[in-house]
Design a protein around this motif. Sequence first.
Motif, short mmCIF file in Angstrom:
data_model
loop_
_atom_site.label_atom_id
_atom_site.label_comp_id
_atom_site.label_asym_id
_atom_site.label_seq_id
_atom_site.Cartn_x
_atom_site.Cartn_y
_atom_site.Cartn_z
N LEU A 270 37.00 -31.28 -2.42
CA LEU A 270 37.55 -32.34 -3.11
C LEU A 270 38.73 -31.05 -3.71
O LEU A 270 38.58 -30.82 -4.66
N LEU A 271 40.69 -31.21 -3.61
CA LEU A 271 41.53 -30.28 -4.60
C LEU A 271 42.16 -31.11 -5.79
O LEU A 271 41.64 -32.20 -6.25
N PRO A 272 42.27 -30.11 -6.80
CA PRO A 272 42.62 -30.59 -8.33
C PRO A 272 43.57 -31.62 -7.70
O PRO A 272 44.19 -32.34 -8.91
N SER A 273 44.89 -31.63 -6.75
CA SER A 273 45.62 -32.26 -5.93
C SER A 273 45.04 -33.67 -6.18
O SER A 273 45.50 -34.70 -5.83
N GLY A 274 43.64 -34.31 -6.06
CA GLY A 274 43.50 -34.74 -5.27
C GLY A 274 43.53 -35.06 -3.45
O GLY A 274 42.92 -36.37 -3.35
N GLU A 275 43.69 -34.09 -3.09
CA GLU A 275 43.65 -34.12 -2.12
C GLU A 275 42.48 -33.40 -1.44
O GLU A 275 41.73 -32.73 -2.11
N THR A 276 41.81 -33.50 0.36
CA THR A 276 41.09 -33.05 0.35
C THR A 276 40.84 -32.15 1.82
O THR A 276 42.10 -31.94 2.42
N TYR A 277 41.11 -30.67 1.29
CA TYR A 277 41.02 -29.71 1.89
C TYR A 277 40.04 -29.53 3.85
O TYR A 277 38.63 -29.53 2.86
N MET A 278 40.42 -29.66 4.00
CA MET A 278 39.97 -30.00 5.46
C MET A 278 39.86 -28.94 6.53
O MET A 278 41.09 -28.03 7.55
N PRO A 279 38.82 -27.80 6.24
CA PRO A 279 38.99 -26.77 7.17
C PRO A 279 38.96 -27.16 8.88
O PRO A 279 39.29 -28.31 9.39
N THR A 280 40.03 -26.24 9.46
CA THR A 280 40.43 -26.44 10.98
C THR A 280 39.73 -25.77 11.94
O THR A 280 39.61 -25.29 12.79
N ASN A 281 38.51 -24.76 11.36
CA ASN A 281 37.66 -23.59 12.16
C ASN A 281 36.51 -23.06 11.65
O ASN A 281 36.57 -23.58 10.40
N VAL A 282 35.72 -22.52 12.55
CA VAL A 282 34.10 -22.94 11.78
C VAL A 282 34.55 -21.88 10.54
O VAL A 282 33.90 -22.38 9.30
N PHE A 283 35.17 -20.53 10.38
CA PHE A 283 35.25 -19.87 9.29
C PHE A 283 35.50 -19.90 8.04
O PHE A 283 35.57 -20.67 7.43
N GLN A 284 37.22 -21.28 7.91
CA GLN A 284 36.60 -22.36 7.09
C GLN A 284 35.85 -22.89 6.68
O GLN A 284 36.21 -23.08 5.25
N ASN A 285 35.00 -23.32 7.83
CA ASN A 285 34.52 -24.51 7.51
C ASN A 285 33.02 -23.88 6.78
O ASN A 285 32.25 -24.48 5.59
N TYR A 286 32.25 -22.47 6.99
CA TYR A 286 32.04 -21.87 6.26
C TYR A 286 32.53 -20.55 4.48
O TYR A 286 31.51 -20.11 3.94
N GLN A 287 33.36 -20.78 4.51
CA GLN A 287 34.05 -19.91 3.80
C GLN A 287 35.98 -20.43 3.08
O GLN A 287 36.65 -20.02 3.61
N PRO A 288 35.62 -21.48 2.12
CA PRO A 288 37.12 -22.36 2.60
C PRO A 288 37.76 -22.15 1.54
O PRO A 288 37.66 -22.31 0.04
N SER A 289 38.62 -21.28 1.44
CA SER A 289 38.85 -20.38 0.35
C SER A 289 39.72 -20.70 -0.21
O SER A 289 40.05 -21.18 -1.48
N ASN A 290 40.82 -21.80 0.24
CA ASN A 290 41.52 -22.48 -0.55
C ASN A 290 41.48 -23.96 -1.30
O ASN A 290 41.67 -24.28 -2.26
N PHE A 291 39.81 -23.79 -0.92
CA PHE A 291 39.53 -24.74 -1.23
C PHE A 291 38.43 -24.40 -3.00
O PHE A 291 39.22 -24.56 -4.27
N THR A 292 37.90 -23.21 -2.70
CA THR A 292 37.59 -22.38 -4.07
C THR A 292 38.23 -21.73 -4.74
O THR A 292 38.51 -21.56 -6.02
N ASP A 293 39.72 -21.49 -4.00
CA ASP A 293 40.47 -20.62 -4.76
C ASP A 293 41.29 -21.75 -6.15
O ASP A 293 41.50 -21.39 -7.14
N SER A 294 41.56 -22.72 -5.62
CA SER A 294 41.69 -24.28 -6.48
C SER A 294 40.98 -24.09 -7.86
O SER A 294 41.67 -24.89 -8.63
#
Length: 634
Positions: A270-294
């Motif tokens: 869950l992002l600060p905006s209230g939206e949920t980041y949904m990874p599109t591949n295995v790499f993003q699932n285990y290293q979700p930088s968009n989520f941690t960046d937020s």
Amino acid sequence: MCFAKETKLLSGTHINLQENSEKVSTTVTTSVPMNCTFDIINPIVPSLSRIDVVIGECSLTINGPDSTSFNTIAVRDFVRDGNTNLTLKIQPRVGSCNLNISDPVTYTIEVSVEDFDGGRCNAASDPHYRSFDGRYYNWYQTGTIIVHQNLYRDFEVHGRAWNCWSVSCLCGVVIREGDDVASIDMCDGQFSYSPPKVKKLSHVTYNEGFKIYRDSSGRRFTVTTPSGSSVTAVVTRYWITAIITVPSDDFGNSNGSCGYFDGNSTNDFLLPSGETYMPTNVFQNYQPSNFTDSWSDSSFDSLFNRDLPSVPTMTPSTYCKCMSVGTDEVCSSATMVNNVYAVFRSGLIDITDNVASGESSRRRRSTGHHIQKRSAFEPTRTNVTNETLAWPSNGITEQNATDNCNSTLINSEIYAACKDLFENTDDLLNECVEDIQLTGSFDSVNDILERFQSQCETAVVNNYNTSSGNFTDDALVVQLESLNCPGQCSGYGNCTNGMCSCNDGFEGDDCSVNSMVSPELFSLNDEKTLRCDVRNDACENISAIGGPFTDNGNLKCQYAEDGDSTSISVSASFENFLEIKCQFGELVSTNYDKQKVNSKASMWLNVRVSTGEGDTRKSTGPGLTFIVYDPSLA
């Protein structure tokens, strides 16, 4: 419903509570003139063998026609023990009424309590996250991050990571509940030689229930709060593993890198905006930088550097058990908490007063307050990856690492006790193997035992049997209490009744120290050459950093004046596994007088440490220089 023939009552005759909701106020009304005191009696719930609600006060005084009210709130128990129903009793106190009540009748209010879970999140080493809802991922960034915050109550945990080899490792956490703030931080020093500093960051007196503990090994620190929340920091030379435990108040009310916490791991990002980041591949699932960046944006107000209020802004509410009439009732903020995880925290040492007074770092001549110096280090957020890691790592093959991690886990006492609660331990083994690859050594392999113990405790709590009103396996709970040894004896000993019996060649409360190896002395007060002003600095107690140290009763610091081959020993106190305090008080005061008489501006000392009986097992190397000086004589 009546208190007496002429007395009508009760508005709000049924109370609905939830373990994640605020207090509920119930109004009691009378329609006739009266002056009576009524006692509220709170029953034990048979299925729980304890109370499940607490009350703002145990008695009510009614001057009628009038009304009065009382508050109730559900006990936060951190366990899935099912919904409960109970009956509060309200009865006039004998001799307290101006009415002729010859046969007092007890009246009742029905209460329903809806159960909600507490939760536990882990952020381990470089950092491997396991969210409250069990989602696993990695955070490869330096900087500060919001680990967890409640959306409605004043509780938050911030963490920060420094560069370690080619990735990042968690090096500090700050815990805040209301006005109470504490940090466990080693980000200030040099990588692998920075002892954990436990600091009070708030400027007001800690509230009841805000406590700071360490275990006997000096590697594990726990902060508990009035709400029952706790943060445990397990410290190594390279990183901190943080274990965040929260009450049911946070269920459905959370955000940060530990996830949303609603029992559904798919919406954890869950992002600060209230939206949920949904990874599109295995790499993003285990290293979700968009989520941690937020949650690690430099614009947020970091607890590591935040200006905090100098006067109290809030006080935790107090509640009473009210289990009987005529006894002295002790009411406090702690009565609303029944944290079942506390059974796994036996044997800890309360260091709250020492931390709150700033004892370990206050100046010799203080200016009136003893708040410890804040860390000046605030790492800039940097993305790092583990792409440069490769096998073999410092001669260790992937198979060597896998075999070592696997044997360490499956040969442990904690694994034998808990293995049937898990389908597999693949994530833990992967973390262990990756940490060996990262460090190029087997030094970190025993971390898998601490992490498995944390997951085992959570699994036991989640296996509460609502039909029997107890844990599914009481024998396992007893066994885990017995196996609650520091660091699970580091794999070098056996755990019995919470105490380690170390194998030959190892010592310490957690068996982590090789008794055949001399300690290292890296710095004095974080300096290779320490200069200490006897007029303005705290020269009497000096931090010797190095180790590893154990609280074995044999800790000494040795010094010799420049040009003198004779060493003198002074006692040293144990702070943690990387730090002891040299007690130079008599030395400083005696030589300070000498300096005044001889008009000598400074005294040069060579300092070493010893950890064995009779000043044996001295630190390696030539020692470090400690210069005691008087600027008025310069």
